[in-house]
Design an enzyme around this catalytic site. Structure first.
Site, PDB file in Angstrom:
ATOM      1  N   ASN A 169      61.946  57.365  28.843  1.00 45.35           N
ATOM      2  CA  ASN A 169      61.804  57.976  30.215  1.00 45.35           C
ATOM      3  C   ASN A 169      63.138  57.337  31.127  1.00 45.35           C
ATOM      4  O   ASN A 169      63.565  58.078  31.772  1.00 45.35           O
ATOM      5  CB  ASN A 169      60.468  57.666  31.059  1.00 45.35           C
ATOM      6  CG  ASN A 169      59.228  58.312  30.488  1.00 45.35           C
ATOM      7  OD1 ASN A 169      58.056  57.648  30.499  1.00 45.35           O
ATOM      8  ND2 ASN A 169      59.280  59.654  29.924  1.00 45.35           N
ATOM      9  N   GLU A 174      52.789  64.293  21.930  1.00 42.12           N
ATOM     10  CA  GLU A 174      53.476  65.123  22.755  1.00 42.12           C
ATOM     11  C   GLU A 174      53.956  66.433  22.054  1.00 42.12           C
ATOM     12  O   GLU A 174      54.435  66.437  21.096  1.00 42.12           O
ATOM     13  CB  GLU A 174      54.803  64.195  23.312  1.00 42.12           C
ATOM     14  CG  GLU A 174      55.761  65.118  24.263  1.00 42.12           C
ATOM     15  CD  GLU A 174      55.152  65.468  25.626  1.00 42.12           C
ATOM     16  OE1 GLU A 174      54.038  66.436  25.438  1.00 42.12           O
ATOM     17  OE2 GLU A 174      55.348  65.331  26.646  1.00 42.12           O
ATOM     18  N   HIS A 209      50.417  62.707  26.948  1.00 45.20           N
ATOM     19  CA  HIS A 209      51.665  62.897  27.521  1.00 45.20           C
ATOM     20  C   HIS A 209      51.739  64.015  28.369  1.00 45.20           C
ATOM     21  O   HIS A 209      50.781  64.994  28.460  1.00 45.20           O
ATOM     22  CB  HIS A 209      52.630  63.379  26.274  1.00 45.20           C
ATOM     23  CG  HIS A 209      52.242  62.272  25.159  1.00 45.20           C
ATOM     24  ND1 HIS A 209      53.259  61.290  25.101  1.00 45.20           N
ATOM     25  CD2 HIS A 209      51.494  62.069  24.282  1.00 45.20           C
ATOM     26  CE1 HIS A 209      53.055  60.527  23.997  1.00 45.20           C
ATOM     27  NE2 HIS A 209      51.867  61.025  23.689  1.00 45.20           N
TER      28      HIS A 209
HETATM   29  O1  G3H Z   1      58.938  65.704  26.627  1.00 42.67           O
HETATM   30  C1  G3H Z   1      58.714  66.737  27.243  1.00 42.67           C
HETATM   31  C2  G3H Z   1      58.172  66.693  28.502  1.00 42.67           C
HETATM   32  O2  G3H Z   1      56.882  65.613  28.679  1.00 42.67           O
HETATM   33  C3  G3H Z   1      57.640  67.939  28.988  1.00 42.67           C
HETATM   34  O3  G3H Z   1      58.645  68.366  29.956  1.00 42.67           O
HETATM   35  O4  G3H Z   1      58.110  70.488  29.194  1.00 42.67           O
HETATM   36  O5  G3H Z   1      58.985  70.179  31.627  1.00 42.67           O
HETATM   37  O6  G3H Z   1      60.514  69.832  29.517  1.00 42.67           O
HETATM   38  P1  G3H Z   1      59.180  69.695  30.201  1.00 42.67           P
END
Ligand code: G3H
Length: 198
Positions: free
Chosen positions: A15, A85, A150
């Protein structure tokens, strides 16, 4: 009535550098959140003599985030692969900037239809919704569970319980370091949010 608590993992090393996916450790700030989580749970109000179960993914950042909660409260824990995730396939470990540079067409396609876009060698939000089915079923017949997982996964679970069409899940607001408590009521799901002071 029974409640469900939802939390993202504490801030991770990835992050911090804006990279997606991976299996990094939590950062110092993430660790501060992990330490704050038991008190945050108490603050949210737990009915007396209530047994709570912690569900995490199989990835380090969620297990580390639940560690103090587990140690201090002696809640039972379960690790679910289905809570991992959203798999970003070939883009795993990249920043959004790098993805835009390396896979410009994919980046645009995702922007066009984020719910259905499937990463090369990975998953879409739609795929995640499908793999969450057993989790939702188990949740429906469980009492008092806290899920530490996640962002993408939480967006889908959140949309489900808030009765929001799944197509909107990619845009649900699920910030870091915030505990969400959902309690089903006759008129719908009551939501409370508790932000950690870190
Ligand atoms: O890594 C994935 C993220 O938690 C999801 O974010 O779907 O907005 O790119 P996103």
């Amino acid at each position: 009535p029974r409640s469900i608590w939802l939390s993202r993992h504490g801030e991770s090393e990835f992050n911090l550098t804006g990279r997606i996916g991976g299996d990094s450790n939590i950062s110092e700030r993430g660790e501060a959140y992990a330490r704050a989580l038991p008190e945050l749970m108490r603050k949210s109000g737990i009915p007396e003599n209530t047994k709570i179960v912690i569900w995490t993914s199989t990835l380090r950042r969620t297990i580390q985030s639940a560690r103090h909660l587990k140690a201090e409260t002696h809640y039972e824990t379960l690790e679910w692969k289905a809570l991992d995730e959203l798999d970003s396939g070939v883009c795993d470990g990249l920043t959004y900037e790098q993805i835009a540079e390396k896979y410009p067409e994919d980046f645009a396609a995702r922007d066009e239809d984020k719910y259905n876009y499937r990463y090369r060698g990975g998953e879409s939000y739609r795929d995640v919704v499908i793999r969450l089915e057993p989790i939702i079923m188990e949740l429906e017949r469980s009492e008092n569970v806290i899920i530490v997982t996640h962002q993408a996964v939480l967006r889908c679970i959140y949309a489900y319980f808030m009765n929001v069409p799944q197509e909107q899940s990619p845009w649900m607001e699920v910030p870091l370091h915030t505990l969400i408590k959902l309690t089903p009521r006759a008129y719908g799901t009551e939501e409370q949010r508790f932000k950690a002071d870190i």
